[in-house]
Design a protein around this motif. Structure first.
Motif, PDB file in Angstrom:
ATOM      1  N   HIS A  94       0.811  -1.225   0.000  1.00 18.89           N
ATOM      2  CA  HIS A  94       0.000   0.000   0.000  1.00 18.89           C
ATOM      3  C   HIS A  94       0.844   1.276   0.000  1.00 18.89           C
ATOM      4  CE1 HIS A  94      -3.106  -2.887   0.870  1.00 18.89           C
ATOM      5  NE2 HIS A  94      -2.604  -3.157   2.063  1.00 18.89           N
ATOM      6  N   SER A  95       2.128   1.163  -0.390  1.00 23.11           N
ATOM      7  CA  SER A  95       2.976   2.362  -0.441  1.00 23.11           C
ATOM      8  C   SER A  95       2.721   3.126  -1.740  1.00 23.11           C
ATOM      9  CB  SER A  95       4.454   1.980  -0.336  1.00 23.11           C
ATOM     10  OG  SER A  95       4.824   1.123  -1.404  1.00 23.11           O
ATOM     11  N   THR A  96       3.080   4.392  -1.728  1.00 21.54           N
ATOM     12  CA  THR A  96       2.876   5.249  -2.892  1.00 21.54           C
ATOM     13  C   THR A  96       3.914   4.954  -3.970  1.00 21.54           C
ATOM     14  OG1 THR A  96       1.988   7.003  -1.485  1.00 21.54           O
ATOM     15  CG2 THR A  96       2.732   7.625  -3.696  1.00 21.54           C
ATOM     16  N   ALA A  97       3.444   4.699  -5.186  1.00 21.21           N
ATOM     17  CA  ALA A  97       4.341   4.463  -6.317  1.00 21.21           C
ATOM     18  C   ALA A  97       4.474   5.765  -7.115  1.00 21.21           C
ATOM     19  CB  ALA A  97       3.792   3.347  -7.201  1.00 21.21           C
ATOM     20  N   VAL A  98       5.675   6.288  -7.197  1.00 15.62           N
ATOM     21  CA  VAL A  98       5.921   7.566  -7.874  1.00 15.62           C
ATOM     22  C   VAL A  98       6.308   7.306  -9.324  1.00 15.62           C
ATOM     23  CG1 VAL A  98       7.298   9.673  -7.893  1.00 15.62           C
ATOM     24  CG2 VAL A  98       6.703   8.582  -5.708  1.00 15.62           C
ATOM     25  N   PRO A  99       5.553   7.801 -10.310  1.00 14.36           N
ATOM     26  CA  PRO A  99       5.914   7.604 -11.725  1.00 14.36           C
ATOM     27  C   PRO A  99       7.275   8.215 -12.039  1.00 14.36           C
ATOM     28  CG  PRO A  99       3.655   8.413 -11.497  1.00 14.36           C
ATOM     29  CD  PRO A  99       4.287   8.533 -10.152  1.00 14.36           C
ATOM     30  N   LEU A 100       7.953   7.660 -13.035  1.00 13.25           N
ATOM     31  CA  LEU A 100       9.278   8.156 -13.381  1.00 13.25           C
ATOM     32  C   LEU A 100       9.251   9.601 -13.862  1.00 13.25           C
ATOM     33  CD1 LEU A 100      11.069   5.120 -15.047  1.00 13.25           C
ATOM     34  CD2 LEU A 100      11.902   6.468 -13.100  1.00 13.25           C
ATOM     35  N   ASP A 101       8.163  10.010 -14.519  1.00 14.03           N
ATOM     36  CA  ASP A 101       8.060  11.411 -14.934  1.00 14.03           C
ATOM     37  C   ASP A 101       8.105  12.334 -13.726  1.00 14.03           C
ATOM     38  OD1 ASP A 101       8.010  11.330 -17.705  1.00 14.03           O
ATOM     39  OD2 ASP A 101       5.881  10.837 -17.766  1.00 14.03           O
ATOM     40  N   GLY A 261      10.624   4.070 -21.380  1.00 15.69           N
ATOM     41  CA  GLY A 261       9.411   3.271 -21.271  1.00 15.69           C
ATOM     42  C   GLY A 261       9.705   1.863 -20.774  1.00 15.69           C
ATOM     43  N   GLY A 262       8.659   1.192 -20.310  1.00 15.77           N
ATOM     44  CA  GLY A 262       8.802  -0.194 -19.866  1.00 15.77           C
ATOM     45  C   GLY A 262       9.039  -0.366 -18.388  1.00 15.77           C
ATOM     46  N   LEU A 263       9.559   0.660 -17.703  1.00 11.87           N
ATOM     47  CA  LEU A 263       9.779   0.575 -16.262  1.00 11.87           C
ATOM     48  C   LEU A 263       8.502   1.001 -15.537  1.00 11.87           C
ATOM     49  CD1 LEU A 263      13.382   2.011 -16.129  1.00 11.87           C
ATOM     50  CD2 LEU A 263      12.715  -0.162 -15.098  1.00 11.87           C
ATOM     51  N   ARG A 264       7.944   0.094 -14.743  1.00  2.43           N
ATOM     52  CA  ARG A 264       6.679   0.361 -14.062  1.00  2.43           C
ATOM     53  C   ARG A 264       6.927   0.744 -12.608  1.00  2.43           C
ATOM     54  NH1 ARG A 264       6.057  -4.570 -16.240  1.00  2.43           N
ATOM     55  NH2 ARG A 264       5.883  -5.511 -14.176  1.00  2.43           N
ATOM     56  N   PRO A 265       6.330   1.831 -12.123  1.00  5.36           N
ATOM     57  CA  PRO A 265       6.482   2.182 -10.704  1.00  5.36           C
ATOM     58  C   PRO A 265       5.845   1.126  -9.832  1.00  5.36           C
ATOM     59  CG  PRO A 265       4.839   3.583 -11.756  1.00  5.36           C
ATOM     60  CD  PRO A 265       5.475   2.797 -12.845  1.00  5.36           C
ATOM     61  N   ALA A 266       6.563   0.681  -8.786  1.00  5.62           N
ATOM     62  CA  ALA A 266       6.082  -0.407  -7.936  1.00  5.62           C
ATOM     63  C   ALA A 266       5.758   0.035  -6.521  1.00  5.62           C
ATOM     64  CB  ALA A 266       7.120  -1.529  -7.897  1.00  5.62           C
ATOM     65  N   GLY A 267       6.437   1.069  -6.019  1.00 12.26           N
ATOM     66  CA  GLY A 267       6.200   1.516  -4.652  1.00 12.26           C
ATOM     67  C   GLY A 267       7.500   1.670  -3.887  1.00 12.26           C
ATOM     68  N   GLN A 268       7.389   1.728  -2.580  1.00 15.46           N
ATOM     69  CA  GLN A 268       8.546   1.997  -1.731  1.00 15.46           C
ATOM     70  C   GLN A 268       9.188   0.688  -1.256  1.00 15.46           C
ATOM     71  OE1 GLN A 268       6.972   4.386   1.447  1.00 15.46           O
ATOM     72  NE2 GLN A 268       6.300   6.033   0.093  1.00 15.46           N
ATOM     73  N   VAL A 269      10.525   0.697  -1.192  1.00 17.24           N
ATOM     74  CA  VAL A 269      11.288  -0.440  -0.686  1.00 17.24           C
ATOM     75  C   VAL A 269      12.381   0.066   0.246  1.00 17.24           C
ATOM     76  CG1 VAL A 269      10.901  -1.868  -2.742  1.00 17.24           C
ATOM     77  CG2 VAL A 269      12.927  -0.399  -2.612  1.00 17.24           C
ATOM     78  N   THR A 270      12.926  -0.849   1.019  1.00 18.75           N
ATOM     79  CA  THR A 270      14.145  -0.589   1.777  1.00 18.75           C
ATOM     80  C   THR A 270      15.223  -1.459   1.163  1.00 18.75           C
ATOM     81  OG1 THR A 270      12.917  -0.121   3.806  1.00 18.75           O
ATOM     82  CG2 THR A 270      15.253  -0.671   4.038  1.00 18.75           C
ATOM     83  N   ASP A 271      16.304  -0.854   0.701  1.00 15.46           N
ATOM     84  CA  ASP A 271      17.309  -1.638  -0.008  1.00 15.46           C
ATOM     85  C   ASP A 271      18.168  -2.440   0.968  1.00 15.46           C
ATOM     86  OD1 ASP A 271      19.281   0.062   1.021  1.00 15.46           O
ATOM     87  OD2 ASP A 271      20.098   0.593  -0.930  1.00 15.46           O
ATOM     88  N   ARG A 272      19.116  -3.199   0.447  1.00  9.76           N
ATOM     89  CA  ARG A 272      19.891  -4.115   1.283  1.00  9.76           C
ATOM     90  C   ARG A 272      20.904  -3.408   2.171  1.00  9.76           C
ATOM     91  NH1 ARG A 272      18.546  -7.455  -3.001  1.00  9.76           N
ATOM     92  NH2 ARG A 272      17.492  -9.308  -2.208  1.00  9.76           N
TER      93      ARG A 272
END
Length: 329
Positions: A94-101, A261-272
């Motif tokens: 349920h995190s906010t996905a920010v479009p690349l634009d 194009g082709g990259l879809r916004p998925a939301g927020q993550v915490t990286d490794r």
């Protein structure tokens, strides 16, 4: 007198069939048994009472280390990837996905003062899956630091380390045979003579989106003209293994990625490395790429490649992480 192997099995606080074995905290029963052993008190019986657990602690610890090593090297009885293998990053529900634009606009605003600046060299933590025809796959973590000098010579330091498990032994294929080494073990330390190449990715990357797109096309060296998104991501990875981008270069790169194009916004993550990021996915030919950007500046934090279908030839299954790179300043 009881057989020493039976005593060792009774004293072992981490049974091989336990759910936390090899890669995680002890369960409650194991914690209690370990505490009793360290306090020199008898542990609750499994098959028989162990009156002097402390005298067996050294043997038990050795058995645990050896069993962990064999599990890491051989992938365990089920033939799964070694315990060093990271799980795929999970997008926060349920995190906010920010479009690349929109991310491109945020990155451009953050780059208004031009700080931080572009720096030659890189600092990257990576995990890669080593595969062969006759052995289970193993994940090999390492950290690489490349620093350039004023005379255009540079040094490259590569060490075996896994920031998810500081201080623990690390699996490496040094010498072409997987083995465990101490955390921070130096795999290589190399000094290179001056280089004045003017071809990408050694050449200084531009901060204009159109020029950067041409730069990345030349970096990819596909000879086909316009890059696919997969080829673009490969070129980005090669760029970041040579340069630490400044704010303006990062903003230009986000614009190039948004236009591809082709990259879809998925939301927020915490990286490794524990950093917050915005994730973007791209699926192609049995592989999912996950691009992670800094939510404030648009700088590339990481890139993950995950298998999306089983490949029995190499013992990999859908969901296995093929590679992951985390770039740092």
């Amino acid at each position: 007198m009881p057989d020493e192997l039976e005593l060792l099995r009774d004293a072992n606080p981490v049974p091989a069939h336990g759910p936390y074995y090899g890669d995680g905290p002890l369960d409650h029963r194991a914690e209690r048994r370990l505490e009793l052993m360290l306090r020199d008190e008898p542990a609750p019986p499994v098959r028989r009472r162990v009156p002097r657990a402390r005298s067996l602690w050294g043997l038990a610890a050795t058995a645990v280390v050896l069993a962990t090593a064999f599990t890491a090297l051989l992938g365990g009885p089920s033939g799964q990837p070694a315990v060093a293998a990271p799980r795929p990053l999970t997008v926060r529900a349920h995190s906010t996905a920010v479009p690349l634009d929109r991310m491109s606009q945020l990155a451009a605003a953050a780059a208004a003062d031009g700080s931080p600046g572009l720096r030659r060299g890189t600092h990257v933590q990576s995990w890669s899956l080593g595969m062969s025809d006759d052995k289970p796959p193993v994940t090999l973590p390492e950290e690489r630091v490349v620093r350039w000098r004023a005379d255009d010579s540079h040094t490259e330091l590569v060490v075996a380390t896994d920031p998810r498990h500081p201080g623990r032994p690390v699996l490496t294929d040094e010498g072409d045979t997987p083995r465990l080494v101490a955390d921070g073990h130096v795999l290589s330390r190399t000094t290179y003579p001056p280089s004045w190449s003017d071809a990408p990715p050694e050449a200084r990357p531009p901060h204009d989106p159109a020029a950067l797109r041409a730069y990345l096309t030349e970096t990819a060296r596909t000879g086909t003209g316009t890059l696919t998104t997969a080829e673009l991501l490969d070129a980005v990875e090669e760029l970041l293994d040579h340069w630490t981008l400044g704010a303006r270069e990062s903003a230009a790169l986000v614009r190039v990625l948004a236009d591809a194009g082709g990259l879809r916004p998925a939301g927020q993550v915490t990286d490794r490395l524990g950093r917050p990021g915005q994730a973007y996915t791209y699926d192609t030919r049995g592989e999912r790429r996950l691009l992670i950007l800094d939510p404030r500046t648009g700088a590339v934090l990481g890139l993950e490649a995950t298998v999306t279908r089983d490949d029995p030839r190499y013992g990999v299954k859908a969901g296995d992480v093929m590679s992951y790179s985390a770039w740092m300043r």
